[in-house]
Structure formats: structure tokens, C-alpha cells
Design an enzyme around this catalytic site. Structure first.
Site, short mmCIF file in Angstrom:
data_model
loop_
_atom_site.label_atom_id
_atom_site.label_comp_id
_atom_site.label_asym_id
_atom_site.label_seq_id
_atom_site.Cartn_x
_atom_site.Cartn_y
_atom_site.Cartn_z
NE ARG A 64 56.59 34.70 -13.01
CZ ARG A 64 57.36 35.77 -13.32
NH1 ARG A 64 57.54 36.70 -13.48
NH2 ARG A 64 58.52 35.24 -13.86
CE1 TYR A 116 40.48 35.98 8.42
CE2 TYR A 116 42.90 36.48 7.34
CZ TYR A 116 41.62 36.04 7.49
OH TYR A 116 42.43 34.34 7.34
CG ASP A 188 39.47 42.65 4.13
OD1 ASP A 188 38.58 42.00 3.27
OD2 ASP A 188 40.46 41.89 4.28
CE LYS A 213 38.17 33.34 4.55
NZ LYS A 213 39.21 34.76 4.77
C1 PLP Z 1 40.58 35.28 5.00
C2 PLP Z 1 40.50 36.57 4.62
C3 PLP Z 1 41.01 37.48 4.19
C4 PLP Z 1 42.48 36.71 4.29
O1 PLP Z 1 42.49 35.62 2.48
P1 PLP Z 1 42.79 34.28 2.46
O2 PLP Z 1 42.06 34.40 1.22
O3 PLP Z 1 42.11 33.00 3.46
O4 PLP Z 1 44.44 34.71 2.25
C5 PLP Z 1 41.53 38.55 4.58
N1 PLP Z 1 40.69 39.49 4.71
C6 PLP Z 1 39.35 38.35 5.42
C7 PLP Z 1 38.10 39.87 5.82
C8 PLP Z 1 39.08 37.47 5.24
O5 PLP Z 1 38.27 36.98 5.94
#
Ligand code: PLP
Length: 401
Positions: A64, A116, A188, A213
Site C-alpha cells: 500500500r 464531469y 483534470d 481513459k
Molecule cells: C472518467 C472521468 C473521471 C473519473 O474517472 P474514473 O476512472 O471513472 O474514476 C474524471 N474526470 C473525467 C474528465 C473523466 O472523463
């Protein structure tokens, strides 16, 4: 860079820190294994590490707190963002929560309005439990940000381009404003990936990713990461990572690291396919409007050219005719999978109104421009002619409605 690996030979990765993007993606953190010579970073599937003597470790004691496979991913991702420190998390949401660990009870944050959905839920339902409140503003308007700043404001949270209407926020302008007021800036960067946009170079203090993604890119891992160059912020985030324990397992860290090695190739193809499809869509009578930052008619095309080195793989568009026709299009595609998420090699189509933004009250959605006629595609890296043929047959099938 937190690199606890001990060894005798100089790190090859260390000699690559100034190299090009793909060289860094393939080399940083990816030195041959010190004990076996394994060329590829092994999956260190172990919870604990045996000590030679009490208190004498080889740099790791418990997975961890640190694991060599995860550490390799963290080094790789930090360098791709141009940052000094990376912390990997179990999901993008865990990463964004990790970034928020720099806030304290009583602090206030200002965030992009059409953020998001999962981030909105975290910011509006979870952070207030800990005494942190968030105000949402249209960040294309600096005056709205200024007006929302309070004495308690500590951080601005940017998402650009936004989902699903691909509005851009000027990271440099927001960061300049924030720093003049002694505020932190978090971005983000999931939609662009560090290949097309590097917020730290534009003045941001913290970058968060859903590595689910583009970075992993194969729709087979949920993951996240936080990157910064500020050692004090990193100390807080790394402490949170260990204390909360929302770390990725080593199999997931390995797959994400493997995916990230081809990020540049994939992003080039995503963007090339998306540009071709966006331009084709503008010529279709079935389509009322197309949203893509790479179209010269996008209202922020100049900002896109100055802050991004490519326009990404997400395209949204409005289908003409009865509102339900868009749902018929989404149902009729054969190559584009009807699915949420984005950034994988395979193309996906979704109805933001019913899917990603489903739980938001209808009047709120409509005021955001998210109506039933809107579709979002995540353009994959298939052959673009096949993707266009698929959309064409879906438009024809749904035209009878
Ligand atoms: C998918 C996404 C998230 C969240 O990510 P997870 O891996 O699903 O927890 C946050 N911000 C954006 C812009 C996203 O497309």
C-alpha cells in the site's frame, strides 16, 4: 522523483528525462529489473517485502505504501505531464479526491460549471461532509471566477475541454488570476492526455487524470493519477494515498504503464480520425451542429491552437429532426459501441442526456445545452472510412423516424 529502487547501474530512464514524449513514455521508470534483468518492469505481485535486518529494507516494506510496479507507473506518468511527482490511484475519482487532500475543513473551492458528473457528485455530496464547499462558475469568464473568490477560497478546479460540449477554459489565464490571489490551480487533464495538453507548463499546480481513459487507452482498467512539481503538495497527496489506501493493484498498474507507452501513437490517430469525422459531420444534412475544438468554426479555435497541441478524440453533435432521432442513431451504430467512457482504441457513442448526465434534473441539463438531440462520440483508432460508413448507415436507418 520518489525512486526507492537501489542499484549499481545508472538508470537508463534517468538519461531520458529531456528526451521526446514517446521516448520518455517508453523509457522513464522502465529500467531493466535490477535482480533478474527482466526487460519489462515485472508485476510485483506481493503485499509485503522481506527485510534483511530489522528496519533495513530494499526501499519497499508494504505494497500500500509503495510497490515497484506502481512506482514505475508513477515515474512514467509524472514525466509525461512534465511534473516531478506522481501518485497512482485506484480510479480517476480516487485521484481527484487525492488532489483535494490539499484542502482543509473550512476551505472553499471554485470549479468549472459543467464538470464531469462523478466529480460533481464528489464535490457536492462528499467534500461538504468534511467542511469543504465548492462553487461552480462558467470559467470561460474570468470575472465570474473573481466574483466567486472568498477569503476561504483555496483552489480552482478546471476541466478543459468540458464534457460533452467541448468548451475550453484558458488554463494560463485562470492560473495567472489564481496565483495573483494566492490560490492553487488543479486541472483534470483526462480529455486531452498529457500528449496534447500539459497544464503544469501553463501554470497549474496539480494535474489529475482518470487513466481509465486515454492513458491506459484500452478500456480494460479503472485507474487514476495525480501529478505535481510542488514537493509540499506532493507530500500531502502521497500521505493521503498511503493513509486512504485507494491504490491501484499491480496488474492494473502494469496494464496502464503498458498502455501509456503507445499514448502518442494513439492520440495522433484519435485526433486524425476525430478531425475527419467532425469535418464530415458538418456536411451532413442529418446533423444540426458539431462540437470539436479542431474545427475552425469552434468559437475557441484560437485558444485550442495555443493551449493544446492536438484537438483530441471526442466529438459531439446534434441530430436534426425529432429529438428521439438521436437515440435511434445511437442504437443503430454497429461499430460504435453504445457505452459511456471514452479514450479507448474502440469507438463509442453515447447520449449524454440519458447516459452520462442522466441523473441531473432536466431543466438543469437543458440550461447546460444537454438535450436529447445531442450525441457524443469517442472516436477510436479504427479505419476512419469504416467509422464514417457506420455513422452514415445509422443516420439512414434513423431517418425514417
Ligand atoms: C472518467 C472521468 C473521471 C473519473 O474517472 P474514473 O476512472 O471513472 O474514476 C474524471 N474526470 C473525467 C474528465 C473523466 O472523463
Amino acid at each position: 522523483m520518489p525512486n526507492h529502487a537501489t542499484g549499481h547501474s545508472p538508470s537508463r530512464g534517468a538519461s531520458c528525462t529531456q528526451a521526446g514524449f514517446s521516448t520518455r513514455a517508453i523509457r522513464i521508470g522502465q529500467d531493466p529489473d535490477q535482480t533478474t534483468g527482466a526487460t519489462i518492469v515485472p508485476i510485483y505481485q506481493t503485499a509485503t517485502f522481506t527485510m534483511d535486518e530489522v528496519g533495513v529494507t530494499k526501499g519497499y516494506d508494504y505494497s500500500r505504501s509503495g510497490n515497484p510496479t506502481r512506482r514505475a507507473l508513477e515515474a512514467q506518468l509524472a514525466h509525461l505531464e512534465g511534473g516531478n511527482y506522481g501518485c497512482a490511484f485506484a480510479s480517476g475519482m480516487a485521484a481527484i479526491f487525492g488532489a483535494c487532500s490539499v484542502l482543509r475543513a473550512g476551505d472553499h473551492m471554485i470549479a468549472t460549471k459543467d464538470i464531469y458528473g462523478g466529480t460533481f457528485r464528489l464535490f457536492s455530496e462528499v467534500l461538504p461532509q468534511y467542511g469543504i464547499n465548492v462553487t461552480y462558475v462558467d470559467m470561460t469568464d474570468l470575472a465570474q471566477i473573481e466574483a466567486a473568490i472568498r477569503p476561504q477560497t483555496k483552489m480552482l478546479w478546471i476541466e478543459t475541454p468540458t464534457n460533452p460540449l467541448l468548451t475550453l477554459i484558458d488554463i494560463r489565464a485562470v492560473a495567472d488570476l489564481a496565483h495573483s490571489r494566492n490560490l492553487l490551480v488543479g486541472v483534470d487533464n483526462t480529455f486531452c492526455s498529457p500528449y496534447f495538453q500539459r497544464p503544469l507548463e501553463l501554470g497549474a499546480d496539480i494535474v489529475a487524470h482518470s487513466t481509465t481513459k486515454y492513458i491506459n487507452g484500452h478500456s480494460d482498467v479503472i485507474g487514476g493519477a495525480v501529478i505535481t512539481s510542488n514537493p509540499d503538495l506532493n507530500a500531502i497527496i502521497a500521505h493521503h494515498q498511503n493513509a486512504i489506501g485507494a491504490i491501484p493493484g499491480v496488474q492494473d498498474a502494469f496494464l496502464t504503464m503498458r498502455g501509456a507507452k503507445t499514448l502518442a501513437l494513439r492520440m495522433e490517430r484519435h485526433a486524425q480520425n476525430a478531425q475527419t469525422i467532425a469535418q464530415w459531420l458538418t456536411q451532413q444534412t442529418a446533423i444540426a451542429q458539431v462540437y470539436y475544438p479542431g474545427l475552425p468554426e469552434h468559437p475557441q479555435y484560437e485558444l485550442a491552437c495555443s493551449q493544446m497541441s492536438g484537438f483530441g478524440g471526442i466529438v459531439s453533435f446534434r441530430v436534426r429532426g425529432p429529438q428521439a432521432r438521436a437515440l435511434a442513431v445511437a442504437k443503430s451504430t454497429r461499430l460504435f459501441n453504445l457505452a459511456t467512457s471514452l479514450g479507448g482504441v474502440e469507438s463509442l457513442i453515447c447520449s449524454p442526456f440519458t447516459m452520462t448526465h442522466g441523473p441531473i434534473p432536466i431543466p438543469t441539463k437543458e440550461s447546460m445545452g444537454i438535450t436529447l438531440d445531442l450525441l457524443r462520440i469517442s472516436v477510436g483508432i479504427e479505419d476512419v472510412n469504416d467509422l464514417i460508413a457506420d455513422l452514415e448507415q445509422a443516420f439512414q436507418t434513423s431517418a425514417q423516424l
